[in-house]
Write an enzyme that holds these catalytic residues in place. Structure first.
Site, short mmCIF file in Angstrom:
data_model
loop_
_atom_site.label_atom_id
_atom_site.label_comp_id
_atom_site.label_asym_id
_atom_site.label_seq_id
_atom_site.Cartn_x
_atom_site.Cartn_y
_atom_site.Cartn_z
N TYR A 242 1.07 -1.24 -0.46
CA TYR A 242 0.30 0.44 -0.26
C TYR A 242 0.91 1.53 -0.16
CZ TYR A 242 -4.15 -3.72 1.51
OH TYR A 242 -5.08 -4.05 1.46
N TYR B 103 0.17 -10.09 -0.12
CA TYR B 103 1.33 -9.72 1.51
C TYR B 103 1.01 -10.35 2.88
CZ TYR B 103 -2.48 -6.57 2.74
OH TYR B 103 -4.01 -6.18 3.35
N ARG C 284 -2.47 -12.48 3.25
CA ARG C 284 -3.47 -11.46 2.74
C ARG C 284 -3.81 -12.17 1.37
NH1 ARG C 284 -7.38 -8.31 4.28
NH2 ARG C 284 -8.70 -9.81 4.02
N HIS D 272 -6.72 -8.37 -2.68
CA HIS D 272 -8.32 -8.20 -2.47
C HIS D 272 -8.42 -6.84 -2.64
CE1 HIS D 272 -6.10 -7.41 1.02
NE2 HIS D 272 -6.75 -6.72 1.39
N HIS E 157 -10.49 -3.08 -1.20
CA HIS E 157 -11.50 -2.57 -0.36
C HIS E 157 -12.81 -1.28 -0.59
CE1 HIS E 157 -8.92 -3.60 2.95
NE2 HIS E 157 -8.09 -3.35 2.58
#
Length: 233
Positions: free
Chosen positions: A104, A143, A153, A156, A158
């Site tokens: 991120y 990640y 994870r 995906h 959000h």
């Protein structure tokens, strides 16, 4: 609440899910109080089209500095609906995600993976008069997240929506079909009902796939009711 289908809590993860360790610290430990709703919960906030800038809906372009972002381009589309399956028009949808390497754009994310100078990983779009929405992006990478040994994870995205009122507020995650990490992910598995979990997985869409450019994925969103899209826990 008057005017809205009641939430089916079996479709949503509990506030405290022991396998998702941080919920033990942040989840409420006392019984929740039910408050009667008023006009503020049943209406607003209202976002105008001006809330979405020219490239907000295209994450493959809105962060470019000196080139194109790295990774697999995808186009995500779907319909926003209420608890009766009726379209919810003109609702703001905000999205954020990791880049193709699984990182991120945030100072807290210190994962040993490269940042992409041409991808900021956030954007927004609005549903049209028929509740349909679309945005372009890069398929996010998996990640590590430190919940347990060798925890990763799944890929995906959000999504955050208000819908027609605060009572329809929804923050959720969209996953991808066939991801082997889904069977190991406490956040995904925190939604107790299998049918509800499946509503978190997008569907590959050859109809929306753009030749030579991007694969298509369909992700319909139901804000409340028996078939609601599960919320993040």
């Amino acid at each position: 609440m008057s005017g809205f289908k009641p939430r089916d809590w079996s479709s949503h993860a509990p506030y405290i899910a022991p396998d998702y360790k941080s919920t033990i610290l942040r989840g409420p430990t006392k019984p929740l109080m039910s408050l009667s709703g008023g006009i503020s919960e049943a209406s607003g906030p209202v976002f105008a089209r001006a809330a979405v800038r020219d490239l907000d809906w295209d994450l493959t372009r809105n962060g470019r500095v000196n080139g194109e972002p790295i990774g697999e381009r995808i186009v995500v589309h779907g319909k926003v609906m209420d608890g009766d399956g009726r379209p919810v028009p003109h609702t703001l949808i905000e999205v954020w995600q990791a880049n193709a390497a699984g990182r991120y754009v945030h100072k807290v994310d210190q994962h040993d993976a490269p940042l992409d100078p041409n991808f900021r990983g956030s954007g927004r779009c609005m549903s049209d008069e028929n509740g349909n929405y679309v945005f372009y992006t890069i398929k996010p990478g998996a990640y590590p997240w430190g919940n347990h040994f060798n925890a990763w994870r799944p890929n995906h995205i959000h999504l955050s929506l208000f819908g027609p009122g605060f009572a329809t507020r929804l923050v959720t995650q969209m996953y991808f079909p066939g991801d082997p990490l889904l069977a190991l992910d406490p956040i995904f598995l925190g939604t107790p009902d299998e049918a509800a979990r499946n509503r978190l997985i997008s569907k590959f869409s050859i109809d929306k796939t753009e030749e030579g450019f991007a694969l298509g994925y369909q992700f319909d969103i139901v804000l409340r009711g028996r078939l609601a899209t599960p919320m993040e826990d």
